[in-house]
Each structure stands twice: as structure tokens, then as C-alpha cells.
Design a protein around this motif. Structure first.
Motif, short mmCIF file in Angstrom:
data_model
loop_
_atom_site.label_atom_id
_atom_site.label_comp_id
_atom_site.label_asym_id
_atom_site.label_seq_id
_atom_site.Cartn_x
_atom_site.Cartn_y
_atom_site.Cartn_z
N LEU A 1 22.05 45.84 30.19
CA LEU A 1 22.54 46.21 31.90
C LEU A 1 21.21 44.90 31.90
CD1 LEU A 1 23.62 48.35 33.79
CD2 LEU A 1 21.39 49.64 33.21
N ASN A 2 21.79 43.69 32.77
CA ASN A 2 21.04 42.46 33.26
C ASN A 2 21.70 42.33 34.50
OD1 ASN A 2 19.00 42.53 30.90
ND2 ASN A 2 21.45 42.38 29.75
N ASP A 3 20.52 42.53 35.39
CA ASP A 3 20.68 41.42 36.56
C ASP A 3 20.86 40.26 36.50
OD1 ASP A 3 21.58 41.36 39.24
OD2 ASP A 3 19.59 42.77 40.09
N SER A 4 21.58 39.37 37.77
CA SER A 4 22.30 38.08 37.03
C SER A 4 21.10 37.02 38.54
CB SER A 4 23.28 37.75 37.22
OG SER A 4 23.60 36.29 37.30
N LEU A 5 20.41 35.93 37.78
CA LEU A 5 19.73 35.21 38.35
C LEU A 5 20.50 34.48 39.05
CD1 LEU A 5 16.32 34.43 36.96
CD2 LEU A 5 16.21 35.64 39.30
N GLN A 6 22.05 34.38 38.78
CA GLN A 6 23.00 32.85 38.81
C GLN A 6 24.15 33.76 39.33
OE1 GLN A 6 22.23 29.83 38.54
NE2 GLN A 6 20.34 30.07 37.65
N PRO A 7 24.26 33.01 40.15
CA PRO A 7 26.44 33.10 41.23
C PRO A 7 27.09 34.40 39.95
CG PRO A 7 25.61 31.21 42.08
CD PRO A 7 24.43 31.69 40.90
N LEU A 8 28.27 34.50 40.00
CA LEU A 8 29.62 35.08 39.79
C LEU A 8 30.30 34.09 39.56
CD1 LEU A 8 31.55 37.33 39.96
CD2 LEU A 8 33.05 36.40 41.79
N GLY A 9 30.35 33.84 38.43
CA GLY A 9 31.18 32.08 38.01
C GLY A 9 30.23 31.66 37.61
N SER A 10 28.97 30.92 37.71
CA SER A 10 28.35 30.48 37.29
C SER A 10 28.16 29.50 35.97
CB SER A 10 26.92 30.76 37.43
OG SER A 10 26.05 31.68 36.74
N LYS A 11 28.46 30.41 34.99
CA LYS A 11 28.69 30.43 33.04
C LYS A 11 27.67 30.18 32.81
CE LYS A 11 33.48 28.17 32.99
NZ LYS A 11 33.96 26.79 33.07
#
Length: 274
Positions: free
Chosen positions: A211-221
């Protein structure tokens, strides 16, 4: 709800269970050995007994061990491939002894050899590792897709599993940050993501969620974990993950920055949703 965080086992497994409980968790994750190497301490029989007693006394949910990052089950280099097999075989046996039901591993990287080579190479490794006698289940973790990582799509995971003889010993661990990076919209289209997972792999194989939030946008790889509510997925969307009727029975493990006090706050947030 079973929710916990990644805990250090530097002071022993029983101490880690206590630490997980002190921050409000009722499950936990830990590295099966040095995450950046192959070094490992022999199990202490007394610690093993204490750990099992504490897990039962505290009514912990399923605990997840995490294989070290050096593992590459897809490596074309035979020495590295054999090392990965050796480490995973040893760690499955160790987790059996402790009573840990799941061992998560990053599938690997093909380093230029291509996806078909890599998925077969991983499956061949798993056929040497999984002999049907181990109790601990190996979980393939979904990846963001950076570089030559394998496991960026559900179809890649399914392709690996299809080549494994003892498929009953293989499950999947979803990582919300990795999924988002790979292009699976867990923020606005969670139901669609789970429907696709069920169609391609089967929800019965899903055993744990990072369960983690993301610093990078959707589809950033890109795999860049953020604290809950401080990334581009957001606290509200991640709340929907833990409360989803198809997921809420699973262990949820935080791998967010900030250490134990941050874990405590995030665990309290998710528990408050109940």
C-alpha cells in the motif's frame, strides 16, 4: 482489516512482531535476509518459538516476507540465476520454519534478452525452487516497468505462472505504486483494474497488497513511493483499495517513507476508515 508495515528484523523476528504491534499493526512485512546481499543469520530456535507465540497471541493476520533486491530469476548469467535459485530455496525453507505464509519477490529483469526469454527463465527457476513440499507460498510482485523489469503487466505475470509446474504454490502481490506507474489506474478505475486482474490471472491468486502512494504519474513506469495522501494516487483512492469488498480480507503492507512514526499515523488513518 489486516494492516501493517515493513519492519526491521535486526533484533529478531519476535521483536519485529512487537514493534509492528506497537505502531498499531496486526500484520507486517520484513526482508527475508539482507536486502542488498545474500548474507543471512541462522535462525534462533527460541526466537522462532517466541515469534509463533506472539503471532497467535496478538491474532496477527498473514505475514509477508520480502526477498532481497539482488534476486534476478530472469538473469541470463548462470551464476546470478543459480544464486537466485539458492537464495529463494533457502528462504522458503526458513519461512516454513517460522510459519510465514508468503514470500514476495520481484520477478526479475531480462537485461536485453527479451520478455519471452525472461518469463521462461523465471518459470524454469521456480520449477527448481518449488518442489511442492514447501508450505510458504511465493508471491510474484507487480512491477512499474522500469527498464527491463518483468511483471509490469498482468499478462506477463500470467505468462510466468503458466510455465510453473506447482502453480498452487504461486500467488501475486499487488503494489499500488507499481500498478499506477505501469498504467493501471487504481485511483479512478479500481474496479476495472480488478476485473482485468481476475480475467488474466484470477483473484484467487491475489494474496497481499503493498500500500503505497506514488510520486510519479499514471503510466510513468517509475517506482517512486510516496506517503499516503502525499502522492498522485491520494489517500481517498487508497482508502477505497483497503475497503474494496474483493480486497478487504488481504494483508495490506505499507512501504512508505518516514519510518515507524509515519507508519503509525498511516495505519491509524486506514483503521479510522472502518
Amino acid at each position: 482489516m489486516y494492516i501493517g508495515a515493513h519492519i526491521s528484523i535486526g533484533k529478531g523476528f519476535a521483536a519485529a512482531v512487537e514493534q509492528a504491534r506497537e505502531i498499531g499493526g496486526n500484520t507486517m512485512q520484513f526482508f527475508s535476509r539482507n536486502p542488498r546481499g545474500a548474507a543471512v543469520k541462522a535462525l534462533d530456535p527460541k526466537d522462532v518459538v517466541m515469534t509463533k507465540d506472539k503471532i497467535q497471541a496478538y491474532e496477527f493476520g498473514p505475514i509477508v516476507a520480502h526477498a532481497p533486491y539482488i534476486i534476478n530469476l530472469a538473469s541470463p548469467k548462470d551464476d546470478l540465476w543459480q544464486l537466485a535459485i539458492k537464495v529463494m530455496t533457502e528462504d522458503l525453507a526458513r519461512m516454513d520454519t517460522i510459519g510465514v505464509p508468503f514470500l514476495a519477490v520481484h520477478p526479475g529483469s531480462h537485461v536485453g534478452k527479451g520478455l519471452d526469454y525472461a518469463t521462461k527463465r523465471i518459470a524454469d527457476a521456480l520449477n527448481l525452487i518449488l518442489q511442492g513440499e514447501n508450505v510458504t507460498m511465493l508471491l510474484l510482485e507487480t512491477m512499474a516497468g522500469s527498464g527491463t523489469e518483468v511483471g509490469r503487466s498482468f499478462s506477463e505475470i500470467a505468462q510466468i505462472i503458466s510455465g510453473v509446474e506447482h502453480q498452487e504454490k504461486v500467488g501475486v502481490c499487488l503494489d499500488t505504486c507499481h500498478l499506477f506507474g505501469a498504467g493501471y489506474d487504481v485511483k479512478d478505475n479500481l474496479d476495472q483494474v480488478l476485473t482485468e486482474f481476475d480475467a488474466v490471472i484470477g483473484l484467487d491468486r491475489l494474496k497481499a497488497v503493498h500500500l503505497n502512494d506514488s510520486l510519479q504519474p499514471l503510466g510513468s513506469k517509475k517506482d517512486r513511493h510516496a506517503n499516503i495522501g502525499e502522492g498522485l494516487i491520494g489517500a481517498e483512492a487508497l482508502g477505497r483499495v483497503v475497503l474494496h469488498p474483493k480486497l478487504k480480507h488481504l494483508p495490506f503492507l505499507l512501504e512508505t517513507p518516514g519510518g515507524l512514526e509515519n507508519y503509525r499515523r498511516e495505519i491509524q488513518f486506514f483503521q479510522s476508515l472502518l
